[in-house]
Every structure is written in structure tokens, then in C-alpha cells.
Scaffold this motif. Structure first.
Motif, PDB file in Angstrom:
ATOM      1  N   THR A   5       0.834  -1.189   0.000  1.00  0.00           N
ATOM      2  CA  THR A   5       0.000   0.000   0.000  1.00  0.00           C
ATOM      3  C   THR A   5       0.874   1.247   0.000  1.00  0.00           C
ATOM      4  O   THR A   5       1.992   1.236   0.517  1.00  0.00           O
ATOM      5  N   ARG A   6       0.358   2.328  -0.584  1.00  0.00           N
ATOM      6  CA  ARG A   6       1.120   3.584  -0.578  1.00  0.00           C
ATOM      7  C   ARG A   6       1.279   4.116   0.846  1.00  0.00           C
ATOM      8  O   ARG A   6       2.284   4.743   1.167  1.00  0.00           O
ATOM      9  N   ASP A   7       0.282   3.886   1.683  1.00  0.00           N
ATOM     10  CA  ASP A   7       0.299   4.419   3.041  1.00  0.00           C
ATOM     11  C   ASP A   7      -0.005   3.309   4.042  1.00  0.00           C
ATOM     12  O   ASP A   7      -1.178   3.030   4.329  1.00  0.00           O
ATOM     13  N   PRO A   8       1.033   2.628   4.572  1.00  0.00           N
ATOM     14  CA  PRO A   8       0.806   1.535   5.525  1.00  0.00           C
ATOM     15  C   PRO A   8      -0.029   1.946   6.737  1.00  0.00           C
ATOM     16  O   PRO A   8      -0.762   1.124   7.295  1.00  0.00           O
ATOM     17  N   LYS A   9       0.060   3.221   7.150  1.00  0.00           N
ATOM     18  CA  LYS A   9      -0.716   3.656   8.311  1.00  0.00           C
ATOM     19  C   LYS A   9      -2.219   3.554   8.049  1.00  0.00           C
ATOM     20  O   LYS A   9      -3.012   3.366   8.970  1.00  0.00           O
ATOM     21  N   LYS A  10      -2.600   3.681   6.783  1.00  0.00           N
ATOM     22  CA  LYS A  10      -4.007   3.590   6.408  1.00  0.00           C
ATOM     23  C   LYS A  10      -4.585   2.220   6.716  1.00  0.00           C
ATOM     24  O   LYS A  10      -5.785   2.072   6.942  1.00  0.00           O
ATOM     25  N   ALA A  11      -3.727   1.206   6.724  1.00  0.00           N
ATOM     26  CA  ALA A  11      -4.190  -0.172   6.914  1.00  0.00           C
ATOM     27  C   ALA A  11      -4.132  -0.637   8.363  1.00  0.00           C
ATOM     28  O   ALA A  11      -4.568  -1.741   8.676  1.00  0.00           O
ATOM     29  N   GLU A  12      -3.594   0.177   9.235  1.00  0.00           N
ATOM     30  CA  GLU A  12      -3.408  -0.261  10.617  1.00  0.00           C
ATOM     31  C   GLU A  12      -4.723  -0.576  11.327  1.00  0.00           C
ATOM     32  O   GLU A  12      -4.757  -1.377  12.249  1.00  0.00           O
ATOM     33  N   GLY A  13      -5.804   0.057  10.911  1.00  0.00           N
ATOM     34  CA  GLY A  13      -7.083  -0.179  11.568  1.00  0.00           C
ATOM     35  C   GLY A  13      -7.946  -1.234  10.915  1.00  0.00           C
ATOM     36  O   GLY A  13      -9.117  -1.387  11.278  1.00  0.00           O
ATOM     37  N   LEU A  14      -7.400  -1.996   9.955  1.00  0.00           N
ATOM     38  CA  LEU A  14      -8.191  -2.997   9.244  1.00  0.00           C
ATOM     39  C   LEU A  14      -8.314  -4.310   9.999  1.00  0.00           C
ATOM     40  O   LEU A  14      -9.059  -5.196   9.580  1.00  0.00           O
ATOM     41  N   GLY A  15      -7.566  -4.460  11.084  1.00  0.00           N
ATOM     42  CA  GLY A  15      -7.720  -5.648  11.925  1.00  0.00           C
ATOM     43  C   GLY A  15      -7.148  -6.925  11.352  1.00  0.00           C
ATOM     44  O   GLY A  15      -7.614  -8.022  11.682  1.00  0.00           O
ATOM     45  N   TRP A  16      -6.143  -6.822  10.501  1.00  0.00           N
ATOM     46  CA  TRP A  16      -5.533  -8.028   9.941  1.00  0.00           C
ATOM     47  C   TRP A  16      -4.675  -8.718  10.986  1.00  0.00           C
ATOM     48  O   TRP A  16      -4.133  -8.087  11.892  1.00  0.00           O
ATOM     49  N   ASN A  17      -4.545 -10.047  10.852  1.00  0.00           N
ATOM     50  CA  ASN A  17      -3.790 -10.815  11.846  1.00  0.00           C
ATOM     51  C   ASN A  17      -2.300 -10.863  11.498  1.00  0.00           C
ATOM     52  O   ASN A  17      -1.830 -10.194  10.581  1.00  0.00           O
ATOM     53  N   ASN A  18      -1.577 -11.682  12.257  1.00  0.00           N
ATOM     54  CA  ASN A  18      -0.115 -11.714  12.119  1.00  0.00           C
ATOM     55  C   ASN A  18       0.373 -12.328  10.814  1.00  0.00           C
ATOM     56  O   ASN A  18       1.567 -12.269  10.517  1.00  0.00           O
ATOM     57  N   SER A  19      -0.515 -12.950  10.050  1.00  0.00           N
ATOM     58  CA  SER A  19      -0.095 -13.511   8.757  1.00  0.00           C
ATOM     59  C   SER A  19       0.021 -12.437   7.687  1.00  0.00           C
ATOM     60  O   SER A  19       0.442 -12.717   6.565  1.00  0.00           O
ATOM     61  N   VAL A  20      -0.373 -11.203   8.029  1.00  0.00           N
ATOM     62  CA  VAL A  20      -0.330 -10.092   7.075  1.00  0.00           C
ATOM     63  C   VAL A  20       0.759  -9.107   7.492  1.00  0.00           C
ATOM     64  O   VAL A  20       0.769  -8.614   8.617  1.00  0.00           O
ATOM     65  N   LYS A  21       1.656  -8.839   6.575  1.00  0.00           N
ATOM     66  CA  LYS A  21       2.716  -7.858   6.821  1.00  0.00           C
ATOM     67  C   LYS A  21       2.518  -6.670   5.894  1.00  0.00           C
ATOM     68  O   LYS A  21       2.475  -6.815   4.676  1.00  0.00           O
TER      69      LYS A  21
END
Length: 322
Positions: free
Chosen positions: A117-133
Motif C-alpha cells: 500500500t502507498r500508506d501503511p498507516k491507512k491499513a493499521e485499523g483494518l484488523g488483519w492478523n499476524n499472517s499479514v505484513k
């Protein structure tokens, strides 16, 4: 009597939490020694042995009772990618409306995800688990920069697309962005590239140049022309590829739109004769994921819509007849 199998699954079924194999084997050693005796051994001796164990170790009575009712559960397996590998997929456009669904579905299958993603901070609230980096990946960057973000990936799913009314967006994102990703994938040693495109990208050559859908869609920066150039670049790249051309993307759940219809290249034009004109983003994400998992999707273009009159088809048949 056959020996009762022991496994990590058995320990979970018994205790409700994982227990190391060594600990589990120690706790059940005497039970196995008893249950695996020869059938010719006197039955009275086996019974006496259990009674003696129960009288000397009161806690074992509960253990024996639990083991008697034990159901051996199968170990959950991670899907094998169609081309092998360590099961890591890089998703471009991971925070987009379709891309985030792709990430969720891959993660649910136990596949490691590099969410670009262009902005990793945008994805911080998506609730993905530890399998997602989360990894920083701007498709307007150079192939060298993008290849670093893909390090360790076996496959790429490209779910990018220009948005808004910027006339330069289709060329910059849909074509050049895809080109950068393809070159980055080659540099990173990626084996499979799945591209989300659109119906009617090849409309002009398929005799649909006057189709109102083609005309309207292509008004915005020639987006269909740019997507077609991206498709051609991928097909000539030497990578194993799959191109998925969906109809109109809908945020509605799949059950509202009907079952998935999978067509061959240049067969669906979103007209009255089509089995459908739109498709749920959830379904599109599923087709993109299955394109990575199924070898029958190799080097194919698939066109997809959903319709109420379409019969349900199992995922393992989606690509078989194309």
C-alpha cells in the motif's frame, strides 16, 4: 487392538490448547502400553494393570476417561500454491475495496500476505492478523523499489486501479503501475502474477467499439485501452499469469447478485444477452485468490459476472473448461 494414534491434534482435542508432542506422549505412555498389548495376552492382566494405575494415581482416572472419548481431529493444512513455494503472496492495492478483500481471504486460508500500500498507516485499523505484513509499495515507484517490497513472495495479485477523474490516472496507474509491478516481480523471482482488469478491455478488437458500455468506460482517460496495454505486457513477460476481467464491481454481498458466471476471453460484453452485468467484490477477490491456487488458471483470461439465473459452479471448475 490397534495402537491409538497420537498427534498434536489429539492433544488439542483433549486439553483445549496445544501441547507439545513429548509431553502428550509421556502422559499417555502407560495407556498405549496397555492398549497395544497382544490380543493373546490374558485380559485379566490388562484390567488389573489399569486398576492398579488408577488406584495409585487418582488423576489418571480422569485422563483415561477423556482419552476413551477422544476424537482425533485432522490437522488444518495450508493451501498449496499451484506452483509450489513458501506460500507468500504480495497484494498490490491491498487497502482498496477489492484488495482488502483479497488480503482477508488469503489470510483466512493460512497464506502469508505482503500487503502493499502507498500508506501503511491507512491499513493499521483494518484488523488483519499476524499472517499479514504491511509493506510500503507505490506503483508509480521504480521496479527496483517495488521488488524490495516483494522480497520473499511467490505470487503477486494486482488489484490496483485508477480512481477519480484524473485523465492521467489510467496511464500512470493502470498501465505504467502494472508495468512496474511486472518488472518488479521478475526481479524478485516471483513465479505467478494475477491481474485484475475489466470487461471490454479488448472491446474494440472484439467488435464492441460501438458498445455503449465500452464508450462510456473509455471516456475516462482511455482506461480500457490502458488496461489492455497492461494485459499485453503481462502476457509477454514470461511469468505465469492469469487475467481476471470482472463486470461492474459491487460492494453488495454475493448472495444479492447471484451465482458466479465464468466466461472465456472476449465473450462477455455486459449487454442484455449477458448472464449478468456486475459482480460482488467479494466474489472477485475469491476468483483472484483461486487463480493463485489452481494450476488450471495458468495463462488464461477469465471474464466474470454474477446472475440470478446462473447455476452454481464449484471453485475447482472455474478455470477447467476455459
Amino acid at each position: 487392538m490397534q495402537c491409538m494414534p497420537t498427534s498434536r491434534s489429539a492433544s488439542v482435542a483433549l486439553t483445549g490448547r496445544p501441547v507439545s508432542t513429548s509431553v502428550f506422549l509421556k502422559s499417555t505412555h502407560k495407556l498405549h502400553r496397555c492398549s497395544c498389548r497382544s490380543q493373546n495376552a490374558p485380559k485379566i492382566k490388562a484390567e488389573s494393570r489399569i486398576e492398579q494405575d488408577q488406584s495409585t494415581q487418582p488423576g489418571k482416572r480422569a485422563l483415561l476417561a477423556s482419552l476413551a472419548a477422544l476424537t482425533i481431529l485432522p490437522l488444518q493444512s495450508t493451501p498449496v500454491l499451484a506452483f509450489g513455494g513458501s506460500k507468500t503472496v504480495f497484494v498490490a492495492g491491498a487497502t482498496g475495496n477489492t484488495g482488502k478483500r483479497v488480503v482477508q481471504q488469503l489470510s483466512a486460508k493460512g497464506i502469508q500476505v505482503l500487503a502493499g500500500t502507498r500508506d501503511p498507516k491507512k491499513a493499521e485499523g483494518l484488523g488483519w492478523n499476524n499472517s499479514v505484513k504491511l509493506v510500503s509499495a507505490d506503483v508509480t515507484s521504480s521496479a527496483t523499489e517495488l521488488s524490495a517490497a516483494m522480497k520473499g513472495a511467490d505470487a503477486v495479485i494486482c488489484a490496483i486501479g485508477s480512481s477519480g477523474f484524473n485523465p492521467k490516472g489510467p496511464k500512470t496507474v493502470d498501465y505504467e503501475g502494472t508495468l512496474h509491478l511486472v518488472e518488479a516481480a521478475k526481479k524478485a523471482g516471483v513465479k505467478k502474477f494475477v491481474l485484475m482488469s475489466s470487461l471490454l478491455t479488448n472491446g474494440r478488437d472484439a467488435g464492441q467499439g460501438t458498445n455503449p458500455n465500452f464508450i462510456v468506460l473509455n471516456l475516462f482517460g482511455g482506461v480500457l485501452d490502458q488496461k489492455l496495454k497492461a494485459e499485453k505486457y503481462l502476457r509477454a513477460s514470461g511469468l505465469d499469469w492469469t487475467i481476471v476481467r470482472p463486470g461492474g464491481l459491487s460492494n453488495a454481498p454475493p448472495q444479492e447478485l447471484g451465482n458466479l458466471f465464468v466466461g472465456k476471453e472476449d465473450t462477455l460484453f455486459a449487454g442484455k444477452e449477458s448472464p449478468g452485468r456486475s459482480v460482488s467484490r467479494e466474489t472477485v477477490a475469491q476468483v483472484l485468490v483461486e487463480s493463485v491456487l489452481q494450476s488450471s488458471a495458468s495463462n488464461k483470461v477469465v471474464e466474470i459476472v454474477a446472475g440470478k439465473q446462473v447455476e452454481q459452479t464449484a471453485p475447482d471448475r472455474w478455470f477447467a473448461n476455459l
